[in-house]
Design an enzyme around this catalytic site. Structure first.
Site, short mmCIF file in Angstrom:
data_model
loop_
_atom_site.label_atom_id
_atom_site.label_comp_id
_atom_site.label_asym_id
_atom_site.label_seq_id
_atom_site.Cartn_x
_atom_site.Cartn_y
_atom_site.Cartn_z
CB CYS A 77 -18.12 9.27 -99.42
SG CYS A 77 -16.94 9.37 -100.80
CG HIS A 175 -21.37 6.89 -102.08
ND1 HIS A 175 -21.72 8.14 -101.60
CD2 HIS A 175 -20.16 7.03 -102.66
CE1 HIS A 175 -20.75 8.99 -101.88
NE2 HIS A 175 -19.79 8.35 -102.51
CD GLU A 177 -25.27 7.49 -100.80
OE1 GLU A 177 -24.54 8.29 -101.39
OE2 GLU A 177 -24.88 6.80 -99.82
#
Length: 194
Positions: A77, A175, A177
């Site tokens: 990001c 992202h 994650e």
């Protein structure tokens, strides 16, 4: 394997740490240049505003260290955006790893872009076993235009770089994650790189 997440006060660090733990690895948080240099893999996260994040990097001396790293490095990001030449956000000079200038989405679309979007034109071992048109999770108001370093594309207002690569440096605008099974596979691909 030693995995270091750069801890410079501008990141969604815990969610990345937990995502790596779910893959069976341990990640250490650090702003110590020696520890970062000694890592097998480095993750450079970022959430927030570009100019203030860059000030934090400069205060810790990391703005000179990061571009010199030789191991695989993954910017996420804002981390990816800071690896570019510059950003329109706060008229910020970046680390110059990716030869592209980060721009703001036009006022024709709602910003930030928040939510799931597809990625296409996947061109890197980072996307091993990931088919085109899979969905990933994004939250951003600024983007890197398509350029020679682009290894994945997404579209919102314009087609833009969803991911970048230059040598051992990788960046994802999204992202991983927070991108469910696909994001976990992308993180796992990164961690398995030589």
């Amino acid at each position: 394997m030693k995995i270091v997440i750069i801890n410079y006060g501008a990141g969604n660090i815990q969610s990345i740490k937990f995502a790596i733990q779910r893959l069976g690895y341990t990640a250490h948080l650090s702003d110590d240049p020696k520890e970062i240099k000694a890592a097998d893999k480095v993750i450079f996260p970022g959430v927030g505003e570009a100019s203030s994040a860059m000030k934090k990097l400069k205060a810790s001396g990391l703005e000179t260290l990061i571009p010199e790293l030789k191991q695989p490095v993954l910017g996420i990001c804002l981390g990816m955006q800071l690896m570019c030449n510059s950003s329109e956000e706060g008229k910020t000079k970046g680390l110059g790893i990716f030869d592209v200038e980060v721009m703001k989405f036009s006022n024709k679309v709602k910003v930030p872009q928040i939510g799931w979007n597809q990625i296409t034109n996947l061109k890197s071992p980072l996307f091993k076993e990931i088919p085109d048109n899979e969905y990933i999770y994004l939250v951003h108001s600024f983007y890197a235009p398509k350029c020679s370093a682009t290894i994945a594309v997404s579209e919102y207002d314009v087609e833009y770089s969803a991911a970048l690569q230059n040598g051992n440096f990788y960046g994802t605008q999204f992202h991983p994650e927070k991108s469910s099974v696909i994001g976990a596979q992308i993180l796992n691909n990164f961690l398995k790189m030589c």
